[in-house]
Design a protein around this motif. Structure first.
Motif, mmCIF file in Angstrom:
data_model
loop_
_atom_site.group_PDB
_atom_site.id
_atom_site.type_symbol
_atom_site.label_atom_id
_atom_site.label_comp_id
_atom_site.label_asym_id
_atom_site.label_seq_id
_atom_site.Cartn_x
_atom_site.Cartn_y
_atom_site.Cartn_z
ATOM 1 N N HIS A 125 0.842 -1.204 0.000
ATOM 2 C CA HIS A 125 0.000 0.000 0.000
ATOM 3 C C HIS A 125 0.877 1.254 0.000
ATOM 4 O O HIS A 125 0.641 2.187 -0.778
ATOM 5 C CB HIS A 125 -0.915 0.035 1.232
ATOM 6 C CG HIS A 125 -2.140 -0.794 1.127
ATOM 7 N ND1 HIS A 125 -3.209 -0.476 0.328
ATOM 8 C CD2 HIS A 125 -2.485 -1.949 1.756
ATOM 9 C CE1 HIS A 125 -4.157 -1.394 0.453
ATOM 10 N NE2 HIS A 125 -3.738 -2.297 1.321
ATOM 11 N N VAL A 126 1.873 1.278 0.874
ATOM 12 C CA VAL A 126 2.743 2.455 0.972
ATOM 13 C C VAL A 126 3.535 2.631 -0.323
ATOM 14 O O VAL A 126 3.714 3.757 -0.803
ATOM 15 C CB VAL A 126 3.666 2.384 2.204
ATOM 16 C CG1 VAL A 126 4.644 3.555 2.238
ATOM 17 C CG2 VAL A 126 2.834 2.339 3.486
ATOM 18 N N ASP A 150 3.876 8.885 5.946
ATOM 19 C CA ASP A 150 4.349 10.188 6.409
ATOM 20 C C ASP A 150 5.872 10.281 6.292
ATOM 21 O O ASP A 150 6.407 11.308 5.875
ATOM 22 C CB ASP A 150 3.909 10.431 7.854
ATOM 23 C CG ASP A 150 4.366 11.789 8.362
ATOM 24 O OD1 ASP A 150 4.004 12.814 7.735
ATOM 25 O OD2 ASP A 150 5.096 11.834 9.365
ATOM 26 N N LEU A 151 6.563 9.208 6.641
ATOM 27 C CA LEU A 151 8.025 9.218 6.561
ATOM 28 C C LEU A 151 8.522 9.334 5.117
ATOM 29 O O LEU A 151 9.509 10.022 4.861
ATOM 30 C CB LEU A 151 8.602 7.958 7.212
ATOM 31 C CG LEU A 151 8.589 7.951 8.730
ATOM 32 C CD1 LEU A 151 8.797 6.549 9.270
ATOM 33 C CD2 LEU A 151 9.652 8.906 9.271
ATOM 34 N N VAL A 152 7.872 8.667 4.177
ATOM 35 C CA VAL A 152 8.350 8.705 2.790
ATOM 36 C C VAL A 152 7.830 9.911 2.017
ATOM 37 O O VAL A 152 8.210 10.119 0.866
ATOM 38 C CB VAL A 152 8.049 7.400 2.015
ATOM 39 C CG1 VAL A 152 8.767 6.227 2.646
ATOM 40 C CG2 VAL A 152 6.575 7.150 1.870
ATOM 41 N N ILE A 165 16.083 12.003 3.864
ATOM 42 C CA ILE A 165 16.631 10.634 3.804
ATOM 43 C C ILE A 165 17.105 10.205 5.187
ATOM 44 O O ILE A 165 16.856 9.074 5.621
ATOM 45 C CB ILE A 165 17.768 10.548 2.758
ATOM 46 C CG1 ILE A 165 17.215 10.764 1.350
ATOM 47 C CG2 ILE A 165 18.513 9.218 2.864
ATOM 48 C CD1 ILE A 165 16.147 9.778 0.900
ATOM 49 N N GLU A 166 17.762 11.089 5.897
ATOM 50 C CA GLU A 166 18.233 10.772 7.254
ATOM 51 C C GLU A 166 17.056 10.432 8.169
ATOM 52 O O GLU A 166 17.136 9.498 8.982
ATOM 53 C CB GLU A 166 19.034 11.958 7.818
ATOM 54 C CG GLU A 166 19.691 11.675 9.138
ATOM 55 C CD GLU A 166 20.783 10.618 9.061
ATOM 56 O OE1 GLU A 166 21.063 10.010 10.113
ATOM 57 O OE2 GLU A 166 21.338 10.375 7.972
ATOM 58 N N ARG A 167 15.983 11.171 8.038
ATOM 59 C CA ARG A 167 14.767 10.925 8.836
ATOM 60 C C ARG A 167 14.237 9.510 8.590
ATOM 61 O O ARG A 167 13.862 8.804 9.530
ATOM 62 C CB ARG A 167 13.722 11.982 8.473
ATOM 63 C CG ARG A 167 12.434 11.878 9.227
ATOM 64 C CD ARG A 167 11.535 13.076 8.867
ATOM 65 N NE ARG A 167 10.233 12.883 9.463
ATOM 66 C CZ ARG A 167 9.105 12.787 8.785
ATOM 67 N NH1 ARG A 167 9.104 12.903 7.475
ATOM 68 N NH2 ARG A 167 7.968 12.615 9.406
ATOM 69 N N ILE A 168 14.217 9.092 7.342
ATOM 70 C CA ILE A 168 13.768 7.735 7.015
ATOM 71 C C ILE A 168 14.733 6.705 7.603
ATOM 72 O O ILE A 168 14.314 5.745 8.257
ATOM 73 C CB ILE A 168 13.636 7.546 5.490
ATOM 74 C CG1 ILE A 168 12.517 8.415 4.935
ATOM 75 C CG2 ILE A 168 13.385 6.069 5.141
ATOM 76 C CD1 ILE A 168 12.466 8.489 3.418
ATOM 77 N N CYS A 169 16.020 6.918 7.381
ATOM 78 C CA CYS A 169 17.038 5.947 7.816
ATOM 79 C C CYS A 169 17.063 5.757 9.325
ATOM 80 O O CYS A 169 17.285 4.651 9.807
ATOM 81 C CB CYS A 169 18.418 6.374 7.317
ATOM 82 S SG CYS A 169 18.619 6.206 5.534
ATOM 83 N N THR A 170 16.858 6.819 10.067
ATOM 84 C CA THR A 170 16.927 6.727 11.526
ATOM 85 C C THR A 170 15.584 6.380 12.168
ATOM 86 O O THR A 170 15.518 6.193 13.377
ATOM 87 C CB THR A 170 17.459 8.041 12.138
ATOM 88 O OG1 THR A 170 16.589 9.109 11.783
ATOM 89 C CG2 THR A 170 18.883 8.314 11.678
ATOM 90 N N SER A 171 14.542 6.282 11.367
ATOM 91 C CA SER A 171 13.201 6.021 11.904
ATOM 92 C C SER A 171 13.033 4.609 12.446
ATOM 93 O O SER A 171 12.208 4.382 13.327
ATOM 94 C CB SER A 171 12.146 6.257 10.820
ATOM 95 O OG SER A 171 12.203 5.222 9.834
ATOM 96 N N GLY A 172 13.797 3.667 11.895
ATOM 97 C CA GLY A 172 13.591 2.270 12.267
ATOM 98 C C GLY A 172 12.311 1.691 11.676
ATOM 99 O O GLY A 172 11.922 0.576 12.005
ATOM 100 N N ILE A 201 8.875 -0.454 6.803
ATOM 101 C CA ILE A 201 8.114 -0.168 5.583
ATOM 102 C C ILE A 201 8.690 1.049 4.869
ATOM 103 O O ILE A 201 8.940 1.014 3.661
ATOM 104 C CB ILE A 201 6.619 0.037 5.896
ATOM 105 C CG1 ILE A 201 5.991 -1.261 6.399
ATOM 106 C CG2 ILE A 201 5.877 0.545 4.670
ATOM 107 C CD1 ILE A 201 4.554 -1.118 6.886
ATOM 108 N N ALA A 202 8.912 2.130 5.593
ATOM 109 C CA ALA A 202 9.436 3.356 4.980
ATOM 110 C C ALA A 202 10.801 3.115 4.339
ATOM 111 O O ALA A 202 11.068 3.573 3.218
ATOM 112 C CB ALA A 202 9.514 4.473 6.010
#
Length: 155
Positions: free
Chosen positions: A47-48, A79-81, A94-101, A104-105
């Protein structure tokens, strides 16, 4: 109840109708390719993948998707992507996505990068646009792969 994948695909195709990428290919085709890279993943990830540019590039917002029945899991990853250019430059995004854990994102952004870096998509672009894209995407795939490896080693 979460909408079906067919509903999500139809929504994306409707909202991206008439929109084309820099190579004059329908934008919805990009979403389809990203989703196809993740066809072996769970339904939430698919879905994402289908919706990864929906909030960023159309009039759809999170509230609308919540009203349609999408889960918190899907909405959080979406929201993350979604790159909000007003609050984050591309490197911060990109850093926000990578550090989110958020598995899916990270997986969706990896699939998005795979499609964005496909040389077939660059054939019709002039060398200046190609250079700008190379600069933008430099090192992103590696950062996302490292984040994915960290997820896998933590399990």
């Amino acid at each position: 109840m979460i909408p079906t994948l067919q509903f999500t695909e139809d929504l994306v195709r409707e909202k991206f109708a008439g929109q084309y990428d820099r190579s004059d290919v329908p934008m919805a085709d990009h979403m389809m390719r990203v989703a196809s890279h993740l066809s072996d993943q769970d339904e939430a990830t698919q879905h994402v993948a289908w919706m990864h540019d929906l909030v960023e590039d159309t009039d759809v917002d999170q509230g609308y998707l919540r009203a349609l029945g999408y889960s918190d899991e899907i909405l959080e990853a979406l929201d993350l992507v979604t790159h909000d250019k007003k609050t984050h430059n591309y490197a911060e995004y990109i850093e926000r996505i990578c550090t989110s854990g958020n598995r899916i994102a990270i997986y969706v952004k990896l699939a998005d990068q795979k499609d964005n870096l496909d040389p077939k998509r660059w054939v019709r672009l002039n060398r200046y646009v190609q250079g700008a894209l190379r600069k933008r995407y430099n090192g992103v795939q590696e950062k996302l792969m490292e984040a994915a490896l960290c997820l896998n080693s933590a399990q």
